[in-house]
Design a protein around this motif. Sequence first.
Motif, PDB file in Angstrom:
ATOM      1  N   GLU A 140      17.599 -24.619  15.264  1.00 53.22           N
ATOM      2  CA  GLU A 140      17.420 -23.940  13.977  1.00 53.22           C
ATOM      3  C   GLU A 140      16.672 -22.623  14.151  1.00 53.22           C
ATOM      4  OE1 GLU A 140      15.401 -26.924  11.766  1.00 53.22           O
ATOM      5  OE2 GLU A 140      17.227 -28.030  11.239  1.00 53.22           O
ATOM      6  N   ALA A 141      15.680 -22.605  15.044  1.00 54.31           N
ATOM      7  CA  ALA A 141      14.939 -21.369  15.299  1.00 54.31           C
ATOM      8  C   ALA A 141      15.857 -20.297  15.868  1.00 54.31           C
ATOM      9  CB  ALA A 141      13.777 -21.639  16.256  1.00 54.31           C
ATOM     10  N   ALA A 142      16.757 -20.693  16.765  1.00 60.62           N
ATOM     11  CA  ALA A 142      17.714 -19.737  17.327  1.00 60.62           C
ATOM     12  C   ALA A 142      18.652 -19.201  16.245  1.00 60.62           C
ATOM     13  CB  ALA A 142      18.519 -20.402  18.440  1.00 60.62           C
ATOM     14  N   ALA A 143      19.078 -20.078  15.358  1.00 60.00           N
ATOM     15  CA  ALA A 143      19.994 -19.663  14.290  1.00 60.00           C
ATOM     16  C   ALA A 143      19.329 -18.670  13.339  1.00 60.00           C
ATOM     17  CB  ALA A 143      20.487 -20.889  13.528  1.00 60.00           C
ATOM     18  N   ARG A 144      18.025 -18.802  13.138  1.00 64.23           N
ATOM     19  CA  ARG A 144      17.318 -17.900  12.228  1.00 64.23           C
ATOM     20  C   ARG A 144      17.459 -16.444  12.645  1.00 64.23           C
ATOM     21  NH1 ARG A 144      11.249 -20.052  11.492  1.00 64.23           N
ATOM     22  NH2 ARG A 144      11.131 -18.163  10.197  1.00 64.23           N
ATOM     23  N   VAL A 145      17.581 -16.192  13.933  1.00 60.99           N
ATOM     24  CA  VAL A 145      17.673 -14.809  14.424  1.00 60.99           C
ATOM     25  C   VAL A 145      19.062 -14.504  14.971  1.00 60.99           C
ATOM     26  CG1 VAL A 145      15.207 -14.652  14.913  1.00 60.99           C
ATOM     27  CG2 VAL A 145      16.751 -15.476  16.700  1.00 60.99           C
ATOM     28  N   SER A 146      20.052 -15.333  14.583  1.00 60.28           N
ATOM     29  CA  SER A 146      21.454 -15.114  14.967  1.00 60.28           C
ATOM     30  C   SER A 146      21.660 -15.183  16.479  1.00 60.28           C
ATOM     31  CB  SER A 146      21.963 -13.769  14.422  1.00 60.28           C
ATOM     32  OG  SER A 146      21.839 -13.710  13.019  1.00 60.28           O
ATOM     33  N   PHE A 147      20.869 -16.032  17.155  1.00 59.02           N
ATOM     34  CA  PHE A 147      21.104 -16.242  18.582  1.00 59.02           C
ATOM     35  C   PHE A 147      22.266 -17.226  18.701  1.00 59.02           C
ATOM     36  CE2 PHE A 147      20.742 -17.945  22.789  1.00 59.02           C
ATOM     37  CZ  PHE A 147      20.270 -16.878  23.556  1.00 59.02           C
ATOM     38  N   PRO A 148      23.331 -16.874  19.431  1.00 54.25           N
ATOM     39  CA  PRO A 148      24.521 -17.735  19.478  1.00 54.25           C
ATOM     40  C   PRO A 148      24.252 -19.066  20.177  1.00 54.25           C
ATOM     41  CG  PRO A 148      24.723 -15.875  20.995  1.00 54.25           C
ATOM     42  CD  PRO A 148      23.506 -15.614  20.178  1.00 54.25           C
ATOM     43  N   ALA A 149      24.680 -20.144  19.541  1.00 55.18           N
ATOM     44  CA  ALA A 149      24.446 -21.484  20.084  1.00 55.18           C
ATOM     45  C   ALA A 149      25.063 -21.643  21.468  1.00 55.18           C
ATOM     46  CB  ALA A 149      25.012 -22.536  19.124  1.00 55.18           C
ATOM     47  N   GLY A 150      26.180 -20.953  21.731  1.00 48.86           N
ATOM     48  CA  GLY A 150      26.833 -21.075  23.020  1.00 48.86           C
ATOM     49  C   GLY A 150      26.060 -20.461  24.175  1.00 48.86           C
TER      50      GLY A 150
END
Length: 332
Positions: A140-150
């Motif tokens: 979720e923290a990665a998604a907050r800054v648009s860091f790609p899950a892949g």
Amino acid sequence: MTVLSVRGLTVRFRMRESAPVRAVTDVSFDLAAGECLALVGESGCGKSVLASALLGLLPGNAETTGSALLAGAGDDPATDLITADEATLARTVRGRRVGLVPQSPAAHLTPVRTVRAHLTETVRRLTGTRGRDALRTATEAAARVSFPAGHLDRHPHELSGGLAQRAATALALVGDAPLLLADEPTTGLDRDLVERTVDELRRHTGSTRALLMITHDLAAAARIADRVAVMYAGRLVEIADAAAFFGTPGPRHPYARGLLDALPERAFRPVPGRPPELAALPEGCAFAARCAHADTACSAQPPLTGGLACHHPHTAPTDLVHPPQAAEAPRA
């Protein structure tokens, strides 16, 4: 509520074969909860040194005076970041009460650990969350800054500069620290990601949280800042409300006006000359050699009074009426 109160902060670097480098001189400001203060200025003016001083991350040849009182949080009392010892800063301040988006994110990431491992360990350390909950919070923290899950299972050397910047931003946001220091948080990002990143940083502010953003990106500052502090040759030369600074009447200090004049959306005219060496600063106004309005009065250093340090401030409305183009940002 005041989250951070800085008074007379001064940083000198001792040099073996030259005069001391006067990196920061007599800087004072307050930062309130819910507020974003943008600290702007040319490279080498002392902005990042100020941030490092607040976190106790200066090298051994630095001499620091003044105070920087960080408000207490929970069971933690108010802390003077300048006089606090390393153990206090490491155990109770960094990450927990002060989050940092570093200027050079790759240098702050462990090369043998993936981004997911970095985030998960930070979640565990700062929040006490374990197992699948820690993994979910990291994602979720990665998604907050648009860091790609892949890309979460990649190592730092496998990331572009922009991805490393987003990873560092995600790490800084994990602890919901009362004070967030973002040192050039938009480096390497395209305009769309710049706006999404600074909007997320802005959302971090709230009833107990504040943001100090150090940036060259005046459009990003115009998008989210409540106030703007302009630094030149280690000193604050102007502090102003962002709406007035980027709109009407505009900046009052000639250097601050020059920064806006240099924007492509404005006159696209650079500030003439070069900043002075911090080891050889003049006794008076450091900007005088570059200023069209300088006279004999400028041989004396002007104090910062009423948010301005200048003997010859602009008083007429600016003819630069169009601020950097940016959509309205969400406010916390």
